[in-house]
Design an enzyme around this catalytic site. Structure first.
Site, PDB file in Angstrom:
ATOM      1  CG  HIS A 144      -0.327  -0.255   2.504  1.00 45.54           C
ATOM      2  ND1 HIS A 144      -0.023  -1.523   2.956  1.00 45.54           N
ATOM      3  CD2 HIS A 144       0.082   0.593   3.473  1.00 45.54           C
ATOM      4  CE1 HIS A 144       0.544  -1.438   4.152  1.00 45.54           C
ATOM      5  NE2 HIS A 144       0.631  -0.157   4.481  1.00 45.54           N
TER       6      HIS A 144
HETATM    7  P1  AMP Z   1       1.564   0.637   7.412  1.00 49.36           P
HETATM    8  O1  AMP Z   1       1.210  -0.812   7.270  1.00 49.36           O
HETATM    9  O2  AMP Z   1       2.316   0.915   8.654  1.00 49.36           O
HETATM   10  O3  AMP Z   1       2.254   1.211   6.201  1.00 49.36           O
HETATM   11  O4  AMP Z   1       0.238   1.473   7.547  1.00 49.36           O
HETATM   12  C1  AMP Z   1      -1.027   0.897   7.477  1.00 49.36           C
HETATM   13  C2  AMP Z   1      -2.063   1.997   7.426  1.00 49.36           C
HETATM   14  O5  AMP Z   1      -3.340   1.368   7.325  1.00 49.36           O
HETATM   15  C3  AMP Z   1      -2.111   2.889   8.660  1.00 49.36           C
HETATM   16  O6  AMP Z   1      -2.028   4.238   8.252  1.00 49.36           O
HETATM   17  C4  AMP Z   1      -3.454   2.558   9.316  1.00 49.36           C
HETATM   18  O7  AMP Z   1      -4.064   3.691   9.886  1.00 49.36           O
HETATM   19  C5  AMP Z   1      -4.269   2.025   8.169  1.00 49.36           C
HETATM   20  N1  AMP Z   1      -5.245   0.998   8.509  1.00 49.36           N
HETATM   21  C6  AMP Z   1      -5.176   0.084   9.494  1.00 49.36           C
HETATM   22  N2  AMP Z   1      -6.220  -0.758   9.425  1.00 49.36           N
HETATM   23  C7  AMP Z   1      -6.963  -0.357   8.357  1.00 49.36           C
HETATM   24  C8  AMP Z   1      -8.148  -0.832   7.748  1.00 49.36           C
HETATM   25  N3  AMP Z   1      -8.781  -1.910   8.211  1.00 49.36           N
HETATM   26  N4  AMP Z   1      -8.632  -0.182   6.667  1.00 49.36           N
HETATM   27  C9  AMP Z   1      -7.994   0.915   6.170  1.00 49.36           C
HETATM   28  N5  AMP Z   1      -6.868   1.410   6.705  1.00 49.36           N
HETATM   29  C10 AMP Z   1      -6.353   0.778   7.775  1.00 49.36           C
END
Ligand code: AMP
Ligand code: ZN
Length: 226
Positions: A144
Site C-alpha cells: 500500500h
Molecule cells: P503501514 O502498514 O504501517 O504502512 O500502515 C497501514 C495503514 O493502514 C495505517 O495508516 C493505518 O491507519 C491504516 N489501517 C489500518 N487498518 C486499516 C483498515 N482496516 N482499513 C484501512 N486502513 C487501515
C-alpha cells in the site's frame, strides 16, 4: 510402593509442564507487547492480541464502499481508516503483493502507475502538500502506497511512533523505492536497529526543525504552520 512413585511422578510432571507452558505464554505476551510498541499504528487503532487478524484488514477495506474512493483495472484507492492527516489515502494494487520486500523488476510499471494515481489524487487537493511513499516496515499486509497531506492534523495521530513513521527516513518516498527497484531489482530490508532509531528519535517539526517536548506541544506547534 511402585504405584505411589508413579503417581507422585505424574503429579510432578504435570506441574512441570504447567509451569513451562505458563513461561512460554509470558514470553509470547512480552514479545507481542514489544512488537506492538514499535508498531507505527499502535495505539487504540488495533488490539495487539489480534495482530494476525487485523494485519489483513486492508484487503477487506478494499471492498468497503465507505472507504473506497476510486479504482481502475490495476489499483484500488481507499481512505486510511485511521487517517494521520486531513487527507490520507492508501493505493493498493489488485495484484496480490504482500509488501515492498516482495517487489521485483516486473512490478516497475505497476509502481509507476500507482505513482501516477497518487499524483492525480494530490492534484484534486492542490491547496495541500502531500507525501507519497511507503513505510519501511509496514504493519499491514498487501502493498500500500500512502498519500498523506503534510498538515498531520488528525486525532488519530497520537504517538511519537506515528509521527516518526511519516516524518523520518522510515517513510520511504515512492521515488526512492522505484529507484532502488530499478537499480537492484528488489528492496533491501531495513534493519531493526535502523527502524528503531528512526521511530524512537526525538520529535521534530517537519517544517521548521524545532524540537517539541511532547505530542501535545508538537500538535500545537504544527498547527501554526497551516
Ligand atoms: P503501514 O502498514 O504501517 O504502512 O500502515 C497501514 C495503514 O493502514 C495505517 O495508516 C493505518 O491507519 C491504516 N489501517 C489500518 N487498518 C486499516 C483498515 N482496516 N482499513 C484501512 N486502513 C487501515
Ligand atoms: Zn515548525
Amino acid at each position: 510402593m511402585h504405584a505411589l512413585n508413579a503417581f507422585l511422578f505424574s503429579i510432578y510432571r504435570r506441574q512441570f509442564f504447567n509451569f513451562s507452558f505458563k513461561i512460554t505464554r509470558v514470553k509470547t505476551v512480552l514479545a507481542t507487547m514489544s512488537k506492538h510498541k514499535l508498531n507505527p499504528n499502535a495505539s487504540s487503532d488495533q488490539p495487539a492480541a489480534k495482530k494476525g487478524y487485523w494485519a489483513l484488514g486492508l484487503i477487506d477495506s478494499m471492498k468497503d464502499p465507505e472507504l473506497r474512493v476510486e479504482e481502475d483495472d490495476k489499483v484500488v484507492v481507499i481512505k486510511d481508516k485511521f487517517p494521520k492527516a486531513e487527507f490520507h489515502f492508501l493505493i493498493l494494487p489488485k495484484l496480490e503483493i504482500s509488501g515492498i520486500l516482495s517487489l521485483r523488476k516486473e512490478h516497475e510499471d505497476l509502481l509507476k502507475h500507482m505513482d501516477d494515481v497518487a499524483k492525480n489524487m494530490t492534484e484534486k487537493y492542490s491547496h495541500k502538500e502531500f507525501k507519497i511513499g511507503y513505510h519501511a516496515v509496514p504493519n499491514m499486509q498487501r502493498l500500500h502506497l500512502h498519500v498523506i497531506s503534510t498538515d498531520f492534523n488528525s486525532p488519530c495521530l497520537k504517538t511519537k511512533v506515528h509521527w516518526n513513521s511519516f516524518t523520518s527516513p522510515f517513510f520511504k518516498s515512492s521515488q526512492s523505492i522505484r529507484k532502488e527497484l530499478r537499480e537492484n531489482g528488489k528492496i533491501k530490508k531495513m534493519s531493526c536497529e535502523e527502524c528503531d532509531g528512526y521511530l524512537k528519535r526525538p520529535l521534530q517539526c517537519h517544517k521548521c526543525k524545532t524540537f517539541p517536548k511532547n505530542m501535545p506541544e508538537l500538535k500545537r506547534h504544527i498547527s501554526t504552520h497551516t
